[in-house]
Write an enzyme that holds these catalytic residues in place. Structure first.
Site, PDB file in Angstrom:
ATOM      1  N   LYS A  19       0.859  -1.197   0.000  1.00 36.29           N
ATOM      2  CA  LYS A  19       0.000   0.000   0.000  1.00 36.29           C
ATOM      3  C   LYS A  19       0.890   1.241   0.000  1.00 36.29           C
ATOM      4  O   LYS A  19       1.845   1.308   0.770  1.00 36.29           O
ATOM      5  CB  LYS A  19      -0.861  -0.014   1.265  1.00 36.29           C
ATOM      6  CG  LYS A  19      -1.551   1.293   1.564  1.00 36.29           C
ATOM      7  CD  LYS A  19      -1.487   1.676   3.051  1.00 36.29           C
ATOM      8  CE  LYS A  19      -0.102   2.022   3.503  1.00 36.29           C
ATOM      9  NZ  LYS A  19      -0.013   2.690   4.822  1.00 36.29           N
ATOM     10  N   ALA A 101       6.950  -0.516   7.880  1.00 32.10           N
ATOM     11  CA  ALA A 101       7.613   0.238   6.820  1.00 32.10           C
ATOM     12  C   ALA A 101       6.722   1.267   6.135  1.00 32.10           C
ATOM     13  O   ALA A 101       7.122   1.884   5.153  1.00 32.10           O
ATOM     14  CB  ALA A 101       8.146  -0.733   5.764  1.00 32.10           C
ATOM     15  N   ILE A 103       4.100   0.698   4.374  1.00 34.65           N
ATOM     16  CA  ILE A 103       3.466   0.172   3.160  1.00 34.65           C
ATOM     17  C   ILE A 103       2.472  -0.932   3.505  1.00 34.65           C
ATOM     18  O   ILE A 103       2.097  -1.728   2.647  1.00 34.65           O
ATOM     19  CB  ILE A 103       4.488  -0.279   2.090  1.00 34.65           C
ATOM     20  CG1 ILE A 103       5.532  -1.225   2.676  1.00 34.65           C
ATOM     21  CG2 ILE A 103       5.156   0.938   1.466  1.00 34.65           C
ATOM     22  CD1 ILE A 103       6.504  -1.774   1.619  1.00 34.65           C
ATOM     23  N   GLY A 105       2.263  -3.747   5.161  1.00 35.13           N
ATOM     24  CA  GLY A 105       2.454  -5.182   4.973  1.00 35.13           C
ATOM     25  C   GLY A 105       1.530  -6.033   5.828  1.00 35.13           C
ATOM     26  O   GLY A 105       0.868  -6.942   5.331  1.00 35.13           O
ATOM     27  N   GLY A 106       1.473  -5.743   7.123  1.00 38.25           N
ATOM     28  CA  GLY A 106       0.633  -6.531   8.017  1.00 38.25           C
ATOM     29  C   GLY A 106      -0.832  -6.386   7.670  1.00 38.25           C
ATOM     30  O   GLY A 106      -1.592  -7.361   7.654  1.00 38.25           O
ATOM     31  N   SER A 107      -1.260  -5.155   7.379  1.00 36.80           N
ATOM     32  CA  SER A 107      -2.662  -4.908   7.013  1.00 36.80           C
ATOM     33  C   SER A 107      -2.999  -5.585   5.693  1.00 36.80           C
ATOM     34  O   SER A 107      -4.090  -6.150   5.534  1.00 36.80           O
ATOM     35  CB  SER A 107      -2.919  -3.405   6.886  1.00 36.80           C
ATOM     36  OG  SER A 107      -2.583  -2.742   8.073  1.00 36.80           O
ATOM     37  N   ASP A 137      -5.644   0.196   8.444  1.00 34.87           N
ATOM     38  CA  ASP A 137      -5.398   0.103   7.001  1.00 34.87           C
ATOM     39  C   ASP A 137      -6.074  -1.108   6.349  1.00 34.87           C
ATOM     40  O   ASP A 137      -6.004  -1.266   5.133  1.00 34.87           O
ATOM     41  CB  ASP A 137      -3.889  -0.014   6.742  1.00 34.87           C
ATOM     42  CG  ASP A 137      -3.243   1.320   6.423  1.00 34.87           C
ATOM     43  OD1 ASP A 137      -3.975   2.298   6.179  1.00 34.87           O
ATOM     44  OD2 ASP A 137      -1.998   1.362   6.391  1.00 34.87           O
TER      45      ASP A 137
HETATM   46  C1  LIG Z   1      -0.365   5.528   9.046  1.00 34.50           C
HETATM   47  C2  LIG Z   1      -1.044   4.561   8.101  1.00 34.50           C
HETATM   48  C3  LIG Z   1      -1.603   5.339   6.875  1.00 34.50           C
HETATM   49  O1  LIG Z   1      -2.135   4.479   5.896  1.00 34.50           O
HETATM   50  O2  LIG Z   1      -0.190   3.568   7.543  1.00 34.50           O
HETATM   51  P1  LIG Z   1       1.173   2.789   8.022  1.00 34.50           P
HETATM   52  O3  LIG Z   1       2.236   3.760   8.299  1.00 34.50           O
HETATM   53  O4  LIG Z   1       0.819   1.992   9.207  1.00 34.50           O
HETATM   54  O5  LIG Z   1       1.501   1.899   6.837  1.00 34.50           O
HETATM   55  C4  LIG Z   1      -2.255   3.862   8.788  1.00 34.50           C
HETATM   56  O6  LIG Z   1      -3.224   4.787   9.192  1.00 34.50           O
HETATM   57  C5  LIG Z   1      -1.923   3.007   9.974  1.00 34.50           C
HETATM   58  O7  LIG Z   1      -2.724   1.871   9.878  1.00 34.50           O
HETATM   59  P2  LIG Z   1      -2.389   0.541  10.736  1.00 34.50           P
HETATM   60  O8  LIG Z   1      -0.919   0.283  10.740  1.00 34.50           O
HETATM   61  O9  LIG Z   1      -3.295  -0.525  10.241  1.00 34.50           O
HETATM   62  O10 LIG Z   1      -2.801   1.053  12.167  1.00 34.50           O
HETATM   63  P3  LIG Z   1      -3.226   0.278  13.499  1.00 34.50           P
HETATM   64  O11 LIG Z   1      -2.478  -1.005  13.590  1.00 34.50           O
HETATM   65  O12 LIG Z   1      -4.710   0.268  13.595  1.00 34.50           O
HETATM   66  O13 LIG Z   1      -2.676   1.289  14.593  1.00 34.50           O
HETATM   67  C6  LIG Z   1      -1.280   1.435  14.856  1.00 34.50           C
HETATM   68  C7  LIG Z   1      -1.096   2.662  15.726  1.00 34.50           C
HETATM   69  O14 LIG Z   1      -1.348   3.859  14.986  1.00 34.50           O
HETATM   70  C8  LIG Z   1      -2.326   4.669  15.612  1.00 34.50           C
HETATM   71  N1  LIG Z   1      -3.291   5.142  14.606  1.00 34.50           N
HETATM   72  C9  LIG Z   1      -3.590   4.350  13.531  1.00 34.50           C
HETATM   73  C10 LIG Z   1      -4.484   4.797  12.588  1.00 34.50           C
HETATM   74  C11 LIG Z   1      -5.100   6.056  12.784  1.00 34.50           C
HETATM   75  N2  LIG Z   1      -5.996   6.528  11.900  1.00 34.50           N
HETATM   76  N3  LIG Z   1      -4.794   6.810  13.869  1.00 34.50           N
HETATM   77  C12 LIG Z   1      -3.893   6.369  14.777  1.00 34.50           C
HETATM   78  O15 LIG Z   1      -3.603   7.077  15.751  1.00 34.50           O
HETATM   79  C13 LIG Z   1      -3.042   3.778  16.623  1.00 34.50           C
HETATM   80  O16 LIG Z   1      -3.329   4.499  17.778  1.00 34.50           O
HETATM   81  C14 LIG Z   1      -2.031   2.697  16.910  1.00 34.50           C
HETATM   82  O17 LIG Z   1      -1.255   3.041  18.029  1.00 34.50           O
HETATM   83  N1  LIG Z   2       1.894 -10.426   8.709  1.00 31.10           N
HETATM   84  C1  LIG Z   2       2.576  -9.398   9.222  1.00 31.10           C
HETATM   85  N2  LIG Z   2       3.386  -8.663   8.418  1.00 31.10           N
HETATM   86  C2  LIG Z   2       4.050  -7.601   8.919  1.00 31.10           C
HETATM   87  N3  LIG Z   2       4.002  -7.200  10.193  1.00 31.10           N
HETATM   88  C3  LIG Z   2       3.215  -7.884  11.033  1.00 31.10           C
HETATM   89  C4  LIG Z   2       2.469  -8.999  10.573  1.00 31.10           C
HETATM   90  N4  LIG Z   2       1.774  -9.467  11.613  1.00 31.10           N
HETATM   91  C5  LIG Z   2       2.069  -8.687  12.663  1.00 31.10           C
HETATM   92  N5  LIG Z   2       2.938  -7.732  12.334  1.00 31.10           N
HETATM   93  C6  LIG Z   2       3.456  -6.668  13.208  1.00 31.10           C
HETATM   94  O1  LIG Z   2       2.877  -5.432  12.781  1.00 31.10           O
HETATM   95  C7  LIG Z   2       3.818  -4.376  12.874  1.00 31.10           C
HETATM   96  C8  LIG Z   2       3.518  -3.346  11.764  1.00 31.10           C
HETATM   97  O2  LIG Z   2       3.879  -3.916  10.534  1.00 31.10           O
HETATM   98  P1  LIG Z   2       3.378  -3.390   9.109  1.00 31.10           P
HETATM   99  O3  LIG Z   2       1.917  -3.589   8.967  1.00 31.10           O
HETATM  100  O4  LIG Z   2       4.252  -4.058   8.094  1.00 31.10           O
HETATM  101  O5  LIG Z   2       3.773  -1.870   9.183  1.00 31.10           O
HETATM  102  P2  LIG Z   2       3.097  -0.493   8.809  1.00 31.10           P
HETATM  103  O6  LIG Z   2       1.951  -0.330   9.775  1.00 31.10           O
HETATM  104  O7  LIG Z   2       4.175   0.537   9.000  1.00 31.10           O
HETATM  105  O8  LIG Z   2       2.663  -0.536   7.394  1.00 31.10           O
HETATM  106  C9  LIG Z   2       5.186  -5.019  12.770  1.00 31.10           C
HETATM  107  O9  LIG Z   2       6.067  -4.417  13.669  1.00 31.10           O
HETATM  108  C10 LIG Z   2       4.961  -6.494  13.103  1.00 31.10           C
HETATM  109  O10 LIG Z   2       5.532  -6.865  14.337  1.00 31.10           O
END
Ligand SMILES: C[C@@](CO)(OP(=O)(O)O)[C@H](O)COP(=O)(O)OP(=O)(O)OC[C@H]1O[C@@H](n2ccc(N)nc2=O)[C@H](O)[C@@H]1O
Ligand SMILES: Nc1ncnc2c1ncn2[C@@H]1O[C@H](COP(=O)(O)OP(=O)(O)O)[C@@H](O)[C@H]1O
Length: 283
Positions: A19, A101, A103, A105-107, A137
């Site tokens: 993503k 990262a 992007i 990955g986990g979501s 995400d």
């Molecule tokens: C910032 C974004 C932008 O697309 O991407 P990533 O950097 O993770 O890829 C996302 O909103 C991340 O989504 P995701 O990684 O699924 O978030 P979650 O696991 O639900 O939350 C991780 C942490 O971020 C915070 N969080 C997340 C989403 C949001 N709209 N507000 C938040 O404050 C939450 O409080 C939590 O402590």
């Molecule tokens: N299948 C998975 N792939 C990546 N990370 C995972 C997964 N399952 C759990 N995690 C945890 O979720 C955290 C966030 O990972 P990721 O979704 O890749 O990052 P981001 O939210 O920055 O896009 C990681 O630190 C990892 O420990």
């Protein structure tokens, strides 16, 4: 693949594409601490690969070049996704995307499991929250095509007619915590994107418009991991780069290019020890 009566059969493969947040506007914060976002999200033709097989008990096998970065126990989002649906799966996760990262990955992996369960079990529907409780995400990753994401991630509106878009993704090998970057934001009430998004005729037009938009997490990520600033500068200096920016909460950054050849040449020139660099098509 399932029989007509909904009994699971065989196994199912899913791609969990990376993503990319082309924009990421942080527009507010809810009482529970979650942040309100307005983001133009696209997906790469590159991602993790999952093989799902119905089983008597949950099992996870993680392989691939990024396997070491993810948990192998029940906290892995793929097992949490299957458990949330009450389905026991044997899951093989070929991990190609760097973790933590920006992007998704986990979501993306969790969304791929939800899609896969519905494919294996046509009698089951997607969760009513579209997987939001697994990660903010996950709803946008379920669609895995260009979308405008709002709320904390639950509002996903398709964006059609995205022009052909080529990119380079660069991750410098530094894990960045999403929660930490959200907490360290200087401002949480930034303006959203325009109410109606334009229609962009080509990549250069889209990049020109994106230049007037933002990633509101970028400055905080650079403060936490200064190498992110070096990555953006290195991408911006490549031939034909239309825009360089960070995705999500970092540390992966992207450059946009008009065609696959320019993106490929840029990827070659960005090779550095410890950097993950990939040329991709976005959609
Ligand atoms: C910032 C974004 C932008 O697309 O991407 P990533 O950097 O993770 O890829 C996302 O909103 C991340 O989504 P995701 O990684 O699924 O978030 P979650 O696991 O639900 O939350 C991780 C942490 O971020 C915070 N969080 C997340 C989403 C949001 N709209 N507000 C938040 O404050 C939450 O409080 C939590 O402590
Ligand atoms: N299948 C998975 N792939 C990546 N990370 C995972 C997964 N399952 C759990 N995690 C945890 O979720 C955290 C966030 O990972 P990721 O979704 O890749 O990052 P981001 O939210 O920055 O896009 C990681 O630190 C990892 O420990």
């Amino acid at each position: 693949m399932a029989t007509d009566d909904g009994v699971p059969k065989g196994r199912h493969e899913e791609l969990a594409p990376a993503k990319i947040n082309l924009t990421l506007h942080v527009t507010g914060q809810r009482a529970d601490g979650y942040h309100l976002l307005d983001s133009l999200v696209v997906f790469a033709d590159l991602g993790d690969r999952l093989t799902l097989t119905p089983a008597d008990a949950p099992a996870l096998h993680v392989a691939g070049p990024m396997a070491q970065a993810v948990p192998t126990g029940p906290e892995n989002l793929v097992l949490r996704a299957a458990a949330s649906m009450g389905v026991a799966l044997d899951i093989r996760l070929d991990k190609h995307l760097p973790a933590a990262a920006g992007i998704g990955g986990g979501s993306a992996d969790a969304a791929a499991v939800l899609r896969g369960i519905v494919a294996l079990r046509p009698d089951m529907g997607l969760p009513t929250d579209q997987g939001l409780s697994l990660g903010a995400d996950v709803p946008v990753c379920l669609r895995a095509r260009a979308a405008r994401m709002r709320g904390i991630g639950e509002q996903v509106d398709p964006v059609e007619d995205l022009p052909p878009l080529h990119a380079v993704l660069v991750n410098p090998g530094v894990a960045v915590s999403t929660a930490t970057i959200f907490r360290s934001l200087a401002r949480k009430d930034n303006p959203p994107m325009p109410a109606v998004l334009p229609v962009w005729g080509d990549a250069a037009t889209l990049a020109g418009w994106l230049a007037g938009q933002r990633n509101d997490m970028q400055a905080a990520a650079i403060a936490a991991a200064p190498v992110v600033g070096q990555v953006i500068a290195a991408i911006a200096a490549t031939d034909g780069c239309l825009l360089a920016r960070m995705s999500g909460s970092g540390a992966t950054c992207f450059g946009l290019y008009a065609d696959a050849q320019a993106a490929g040449l840029a990827a070659t020139s960005l090779a550095r020890p410890g950097w993950w660099v990939r040329a991709v098509r976005l959609r």
